[in-house]
Design an enzyme around this catalytic site. Structure first.
Site, mmCIF file in Angstrom:
data_model
loop_
_atom_site.group_PDB
_atom_site.id
_atom_site.type_symbol
_atom_site.label_atom_id
_atom_site.label_comp_id
_atom_site.label_asym_id
_atom_site.label_seq_id
_atom_site.Cartn_x
_atom_site.Cartn_y
_atom_site.Cartn_z
ATOM 1 N N GLY A 42 32.584 7.331 8.255
ATOM 2 C CA GLY A 42 32.645 5.747 8.454
ATOM 3 C C GLY A 42 32.287 4.889 7.110
ATOM 4 O O GLY A 42 33.205 4.567 6.453
ATOM 5 N N GLN A 63 14.463 -32.357 18.540
ATOM 6 C CA GLN A 63 14.631 -31.703 17.042
ATOM 7 C C GLN A 63 14.912 -30.220 17.187
ATOM 8 O O GLN A 63 15.637 -29.781 16.158
ATOM 9 C CB GLN A 63 13.188 -32.410 16.547
ATOM 10 C CG GLN A 63 13.414 -32.210 14.967
ATOM 11 C CD GLN A 63 11.922 -32.548 14.177
ATOM 12 O OE1 GLN A 63 11.014 -31.957 14.543
ATOM 13 N NE2 GLN A 63 12.285 -33.306 13.287
ATOM 14 N N ILE A 103 21.493 -22.364 22.824
ATOM 15 C CA ILE A 103 21.693 -23.882 23.189
ATOM 16 C C ILE A 103 22.185 -24.201 24.541
ATOM 17 O O ILE A 103 21.872 -24.928 25.498
ATOM 18 C CB ILE A 103 22.472 -24.690 22.182
ATOM 19 C CG1 ILE A 103 21.768 -24.470 20.716
ATOM 20 C CG2 ILE A 103 23.076 -25.723 22.715
ATOM 21 C CD1 ILE A 103 22.380 -25.160 19.450
ATOM 22 N N GLU A 154 35.065 -2.715 8.531
ATOM 23 C CA GLU A 154 35.397 -3.172 6.945
ATOM 24 C C GLU A 154 34.135 -3.013 6.250
ATOM 25 O O GLU A 154 33.898 -3.733 5.122
ATOM 26 C CB GLU A 154 36.346 -4.381 6.986
ATOM 27 C CG GLU A 154 37.611 -4.545 7.598
ATOM 28 C CD GLU A 154 38.755 -5.227 7.053
ATOM 29 O OE1 GLU A 154 38.738 -5.262 5.887
ATOM 30 O OE2 GLU A 154 39.758 -5.343 8.045
ATOM 31 N N GLY A 155 33.271 -2.256 6.514
ATOM 32 C CA GLY A 155 31.983 -1.828 5.827
ATOM 33 C C GLY A 155 30.862 -2.783 6.482
ATOM 34 O O GLY A 155 30.893 -4.061 6.288
#
Ligand code: CAA
Length: 380
Positions: free
Chosen positions: A131, A280, A338, A364-365
């Site tokens: 892999g 906030q 959220i 892809e890594g």
């Protein structure tokens, strides 16, 4: 220095955005649930020229470049990441690689079909025991006269169910050190001895297939070799420099979808007598998402621009993928938070974004391989 897109790039992005919003977004949940992409989507992408963005005009494409592809991939992935990974692997790992490394005969045979989407391309490097350590691959090809006989099992092949050709890496010289004895071959799907095996049941990107490939005495003529004999690892790594820009673009697209869903929900959802976007705690989440996304997009565009200008983009591509994939997961996590309990159900598409984002830090890594590539470049 100019941060404005050219008129052509803006037009390509707008075309992709319109297609993604009108055709992909309404289908994204369906793709995820049914486990495949509607075939008419492939046709529409062919009509719009999306499959041929990295293919030269001489072979039926438009070859508008990696920056154009990145813009298109952000839009497609913003709507449907299953379609997005299919387009990314096809455009950046397969078409670009054939354009750069394949013989004229291979280009003539495959690029016109790849440019229209008549054939979807797949890229097959990984195996059970290779892999992150890609050069440890064990599938073999042994020469027999003018032919090569391939045996072994490949894993994690995106678009295995749909692809008509497979750019596959096997060991052709077991006597030399790992990376030096590997060769890339094009395997047409209907080759005797070649079977597409089991389809993985994945956490996300469920509309895109991921398969095992079985090579059982697959006989290929030597003309099917891409690049030089025993230099396939270089082909694989060069392809991944481009592929990682594609996945970074995917991550930016998914992250942007998370930010937009969060902003919308923050304006609508009321608690303690006012919209939660007025607190906030929520504002800071939105600000961090937006900032990290813009930074990710800039790195991704720079890597694409470098590749378009013939510069060594390996480090920048890994930086773009590292930053963007972490950002996509950050945005997906904050977006779900959220949305609270609602985000944890499949009533909202937020849970799909959360699942789809996860793999950008893996394929892809993995993130630590991106760090390894970056650090090696810094320490030369
Ligand atoms: N371009 C061209 N050549 C390159 C290169 C590049 N970017 N990077 C390395 N090479 C060359 C080196 O110069 C070296 O050449 P010589 O032997 O001639 O000196 C050779 O390749 C070997 O390089 P390394 O010694 O660096 O190789 P390594 O064994 O240490 O591995 C690695 C390097 C970066 C860890 C690599 O194995 C790697 O990228 N691993 C991750 C694998 C990966 O990303 N897999 C993704 C599978 S595909 C997928 O996920 C697609 C999908 O379906 C979505």
């Amino acid at each position: 220095m100019d941060f404005e897109l050219t008129e052509e790039l803006a037009m390509i992005r707008d075309m992709a955005r319109e297609f993604a919003q009108q055709e992909l977004l309404p289908r994204a949940t369906k793709h995820d649930r049914q486990g495949f992409i509607d075939p008419e989507v492939f046709q529409m992408m062919g009509d719009l020229g999306i499959w041929g963005l990295t293919v030269p005009e001489a072979y039926g494409g438009t070859e508008v470049g990696n920056l154009a592809l990145s813009l298109v991939l952000e839009e497609i992935n913003h709507a449907c990441a299953s379609t997005g990974v299919t387009a990314s692997v096809h455009g950046s790992l397969v078409c670009s690689t054939l354009v750069k490394h394949a013989s004229d005969a291979i280009k003539q045979e495959w690029l016109p079909k790849l440019a229209t989407g008549e054939v979807i391309g797949a890229y097959s490097l990984s195996e059970a025991a290779s892999g992150s350590d890609a050069a440890a691959l064990e599938a073999t090809a042994v020469q027999d006269g003018d032919e090569w006989v391939l045996n072994g099992t490949k894993l994690w092949v995106t678009s295995g169910e749909q692809a008509g050709m497979f750019l596959t890496y096997v060991r052709t010289d077991p006597t030399v050190s790992k990376a030096k004895g590997i060769t890339a071959f094009v395997i047409p799907r209907d080759t005797p001895g070649f079977t597409v095996g089991k389809s993985e049941k994945k956490t996300g990107l469920r509309g895109s297939s991921t398969n095992e490939l079985i090579l059982d005495n697959v006989r290929l003529s030597k003309d099917r070799i891409v690049g030089e004999l025993n230099r396939g690892f270089h082909v694989a790594m060069d392809a991944l420099d481009g592929g990682r820009i594609g996945i970074a673009s995917q991550a930016v697209g998914i992250g942007r979808a998370c930010l937009e869903a969060s902003v919308k929900y923050a304006k609508e959802r009321e608690q303690f007598g006012k919209p939660i976007g007025q607190f906030q705690a929520i504002q800071w989440k939105l600000a961090d998402m937006s900032t990290k996304l813009d930074a990710s997009r800039m790195l991704t565009h720079k890597a694409a621009w470098m590749r378009d200008n013939g510069q060594d983009c390996g480090q920048m591509a890994s930086q773009a993928k590292l930053m963007s994939s972490i950002t996509a997961n950050f945005c997906a996590d904050e977006c779900l938070q959220i949305h609270g309990g609602a985000g944890y159900t499949d009533d909202f598409h937020v849970e799909r974004l959360f699942r789809d984002a996860r793999v950008t830090e893996i394929y892809e890594g993995v993130t630590d391989i991106q760090r390894l590539v970056i650090a090696r470049k810094l320490l030369v």
